[in-house]
Each structure stands twice: as C-alpha cells, then as structure tokens.
Motif scaffolding. Sequence first.
Motif, short mmCIF file in Angstrom:
data_model
loop_
_atom_site.label_atom_id
_atom_site.label_comp_id
_atom_site.label_asym_id
_atom_site.label_seq_id
_atom_site.Cartn_x
_atom_site.Cartn_y
_atom_site.Cartn_z
N TYR A 88 0.24 -12.32 -9.29
CA TYR A 88 -0.65 -11.81 -10.34
C TYR A 88 -0.68 -10.29 -10.26
O TYR A 88 -1.15 -9.72 -9.26
CB TYR A 88 -2.05 -12.38 -10.18
CG TYR A 88 -2.10 -13.89 -10.34
CD1 TYR A 88 -1.96 -14.48 -11.59
CD2 TYR A 88 -2.29 -14.72 -9.23
CE1 TYR A 88 -2.00 -15.86 -11.74
CE2 TYR A 88 -2.33 -16.10 -9.37
CZ TYR A 88 -2.18 -16.66 -10.63
OH TYR A 88 -2.21 -18.02 -10.77
N PRO A 89 -0.17 -9.58 -11.28
CA PRO A 89 -0.01 -8.12 -11.17
C PRO A 89 -1.33 -7.36 -11.09
O PRO A 89 -1.37 -6.26 -10.53
CB PRO A 89 0.75 -7.76 -12.46
CG PRO A 89 0.47 -8.87 -13.41
CD PRO A 89 0.32 -10.10 -12.57
N GLY A 126 -1.37 -3.99 6.47
CA GLY A 126 -1.56 -2.64 5.92
C GLY A 126 -1.46 -2.54 4.43
O GLY A 126 -1.66 -1.44 3.87
N VAL A 127 -1.15 -3.65 3.72
CA VAL A 127 -0.98 -3.56 2.26
C VAL A 127 -1.91 -4.51 1.51
O VAL A 127 -1.71 -4.76 0.32
CB VAL A 127 0.49 -3.84 1.87
CG1 VAL A 127 1.42 -2.81 2.47
CG2 VAL A 127 0.92 -5.25 2.28
N LEU A 128 -2.94 -5.03 2.19
CA LEU A 128 -3.81 -6.03 1.55
C LEU A 128 -4.52 -5.48 0.32
O LEU A 128 -4.88 -6.23 -0.59
CB LEU A 128 -4.84 -6.54 2.57
CG LEU A 128 -4.30 -7.49 3.64
CD1 LEU A 128 -5.37 -7.81 4.67
CD2 LEU A 128 -3.78 -8.77 2.99
N ALA A 133 2.92 -4.17 -7.88
CA ALA A 133 3.78 -3.08 -8.34
C ALA A 133 3.96 -1.99 -7.29
O ALA A 133 4.91 -1.21 -7.35
CB ALA A 133 3.21 -2.46 -9.62
N GLN A 134 3.06 -1.96 -6.31
CA GLN A 134 3.13 -0.94 -5.26
C GLN A 134 3.87 -1.44 -4.01
O GLN A 134 3.92 -0.73 -3.01
CB GLN A 134 1.71 -0.53 -4.85
CG GLN A 134 0.89 0.08 -6.00
CD GLN A 134 -0.56 0.27 -5.62
OE1 GLN A 134 -1.29 -0.70 -5.35
NE2 GLN A 134 -0.99 1.53 -5.59
N LEU A 135 4.46 -2.62 -4.11
CA LEU A 135 5.14 -3.23 -2.96
C LEU A 135 6.65 -3.21 -3.13
O LEU A 135 7.17 -3.18 -4.25
CB LEU A 135 4.68 -4.68 -2.78
CG LEU A 135 3.18 -4.94 -2.64
CD1 LEU A 135 2.93 -6.44 -2.54
CD2 LEU A 135 2.62 -4.22 -1.42
N SER A 136 7.36 -3.26 -2.01
CA SER A 136 8.82 -3.43 -2.04
C SER A 136 9.15 -4.89 -2.32
O SER A 136 8.28 -5.77 -2.28
CB SER A 136 9.41 -3.02 -0.69
OG SER A 136 9.01 -3.94 0.32
N GLN A 139 8.28 -7.07 0.63
CA GLN A 139 6.84 -7.28 0.76
C GLN A 139 6.34 -8.29 -0.26
O GLN A 139 5.50 -9.15 0.04
CB GLN A 139 6.10 -5.95 0.60
CG GLN A 139 6.26 -5.01 1.79
CD GLN A 139 5.70 -3.64 1.52
OE1 GLN A 139 5.74 -3.13 0.40
NE2 GLN A 139 5.17 -3.01 2.57
N ARG A 140 6.84 -8.20 -1.48
CA ARG A 140 6.44 -9.18 -2.51
C ARG A 140 6.84 -10.58 -2.10
O ARG A 140 6.08 -11.54 -2.31
CB ARG A 140 7.10 -8.83 -3.86
CG ARG A 140 6.58 -7.55 -4.49
CD ARG A 140 7.30 -7.28 -5.78
NE ARG A 140 7.11 -5.90 -6.21
CZ ARG A 140 7.72 -5.34 -7.25
NH1 ARG A 140 8.56 -6.06 -7.97
NH2 ARG A 140 7.49 -4.08 -7.57
N GLN A 141 8.04 -10.71 -1.52
CA GLN A 141 8.48 -12.04 -1.09
C GLN A 141 7.59 -12.55 0.03
O GLN A 141 7.26 -13.75 0.08
CB GLN A 141 9.93 -11.99 -0.64
CG GLN A 141 10.51 -13.36 -0.34
CD GLN A 141 10.47 -14.28 -1.53
OE1 GLN A 141 11.22 -14.11 -2.47
NE2 GLN A 141 9.57 -15.26 -1.51
N ARG A 142 7.16 -11.68 0.93
CA ARG A 142 6.27 -12.11 2.00
C ARG A 142 4.91 -12.51 1.46
O ARG A 142 4.28 -13.43 1.99
CB ARG A 142 6.13 -11.00 3.05
CG ARG A 142 7.39 -10.79 3.87
CD ARG A 142 7.10 -10.20 5.24
NE ARG A 142 6.51 -8.86 5.15
CZ ARG A 142 7.21 -7.74 5.07
NH1 ARG A 142 8.53 -7.78 5.03
NH2 ARG A 142 6.60 -6.58 5.03
#
Length: 362
Positions: A88-89, A126-128, A133-136, A139-142
Amino acid sequence: MAHVQLEQLRKVYPDGHVAVAGASFEVADGELLVLVGPSGCGKSTLLRMVAGLEAITSGHLRIGGRLVNDVAPGDRDIAMVFQNYALYPHMTVAENLGFALKMRRMPAAEIARRVADAARTLELDGVLGRRPAQLSGGQRQRVALGRALVRQPQVFLLDEPLSNLDARLRASMRVEIARLHRQLGATMLYVTHDQVEAMTLGQRIVVMHEGQVQQVDTPLALYRNPANRFVATFLGTPAMNLVGGRLLREDGWRLATGEGSALPLPEDVAIDAGLEGREVQLGVRPEHLLQGAAARGFDAVVEVVEPMGSDVHVHVRAGGTALVARLAPESLPEPGATVRLRIAPAQLHLFDPASGVALTPR
C-alpha cells in the motif's frame, strides 16, 4: 507449521486447456520445496490452487491433514507472496506489515509485537516509518515477505518473488529467504522459472513441463540422475550436450553420429548390452567434457570461446556435432584451434530419442 499433500490435482479450463495434469507430491512439515519449469508449465496455476485462488477440477488437496478443496482462501491458514510486491503506497512499512492483523481485529499490542519481530528478522527496523516509494527493491521485497511472516501461517506460498529484482539483489534475497527458512522452520512452497533459484533454495525440487510433474527429488539428485531429457537439459548452465546416434560396440562402446563419425565412450561406461545397435540420444554435461590426450578421446575444432572468469565455455565441433565444454581458465584455446576432448568416466546419460526417458541406470 503443516505438511501439504497433493493427490492427482488437476486443472482444466472451460476451453479444454489442461493447465495441470494430475500433480501428486507432498511438502513435508518445515520443508522448502520449489516448483520450477518454463513459462506456461502450470507451476503458478498449481500454487494458486493450493492458495484457493484457482478452483480444483479434480484430485485432493490437504493442508495439515485437512481436505481443503472447497475451503475459502482466507480459511486455509496460508500466506502468499506475489511477484508484484502489492504494497500500500500511502502506508508506512509498519502499517503495511500490520495491516492484515489489523483487519482481523487483533489487539494493538500483539500487532506491534509481531511487526517488531518481523522487522528485526528481516532487518527492517530502521525503515518502519518510511513509505514504499522510499525503499529499494530489496527492501520492498522484504516488506512483502514480512507481511506474510507476521500472520504466522501454516504454509508460505511464494510466486516468483524475486523476478523483478536485478541479478545482484536476486542473489542477496536468495540468501535472505534461505536464512529465513532455516530460522523459522517454516513450510514453504516456492515457484520460480529460474533454475539457479531452484537449485540453491530448494531442499527438494518439483520439475514441471506442459502441466505434468516430470521428477521430484533433491537438487543434486535431479542434476546427476535426471529421469528424462527435459529434466536433464532444463537444469544446468550451459545446458547438457545432446548427441543423437547409434550405439556400437567395436573396440569399446562408440556412438555413431553419421557420415562415418563416431564419439568414443569411456572404457568403464555402464551400458546395458541390450542397447547395442539402438538409436539413442547421448547426454553429457559441459563440465564432463575433459581436455587432454586420451586413447578414448576425440578431436574437436574450437568455434567460439566465452571466458566466464572462473571457467571458460568453449563451443566446439566434432565431426559435424556441436558441443559445449566447460574448461579451466588456464587452458584458453583460440577459435580455429583443435583440442583433444574426452568424456569423463561414469558421467554420460542415454535417452530414448522418441520418449526422452532416461535409459541409463538412475
């Protein structure tokens, strides 16, 4: 976790197309089993049948011993990770991870605990607070994996989850998924068309072709003892060399390939005497074509040389037969040169030219 049993599972569409033709195998409790095959072979359809997203035409599907043919997807206690991350963006990573739990009206404290556990496991702490859109890509796959992880299902279903990533990320995510599986001891059914993913991830592999299960075994067993020509040529890069001809037993076994040409076979090769004079297809993997002078060797002319760093793929022609040999980088022949090759002992395969079934002992 739970084991999954497929008994003659079949999928036929209204137009008569048979997508899956009687698949039977089991996924053991805690096993990571990979479905692999070319596009259109029925592997994703089979996974969707396990998930409940495709109706089963016939056969029986059991999860944890329970017959689930007519059970709704939401009641099968499975979690699915798709090729498309489907995040969900407008939500943060934490909100994406906990959304399914929130929809189930789970207590906020339990949601927070599970999200924190999944984030720690997948190194997303660290990215919670970030949005997709701000992820690699990795990271999105994880996050997509974490969204399945927080549900703590009986079975994880993964449908080509790494196909949108570049080569470097695919390699690192393969390690992540293997590490996650070892840590969780989870039952996972993983679909891919990539043989490298299949060989490196699967504890066992199901090879599919044209809707049919070709062979089920461990990665090394499939590679060393393929049941048929399709399995033999699908697994391995470069692909197994195939040479058609007639088996002759004149001063040792030879394969007559036509126009007076013949490939000498190793002295200790185990071939049934009943195959003498029969038309066969001989299969030999590139790494089993060895360079060096040998009485049972043959001369081949180098056509193309492909340096790969750790080894060299050499395309040669021997008496009208095209072959690929994988040689050490120290011996780098020039195009046009003649090299002496031989087949490694006990490393050849014979297939029936019509059916493709293996004729050598497995």
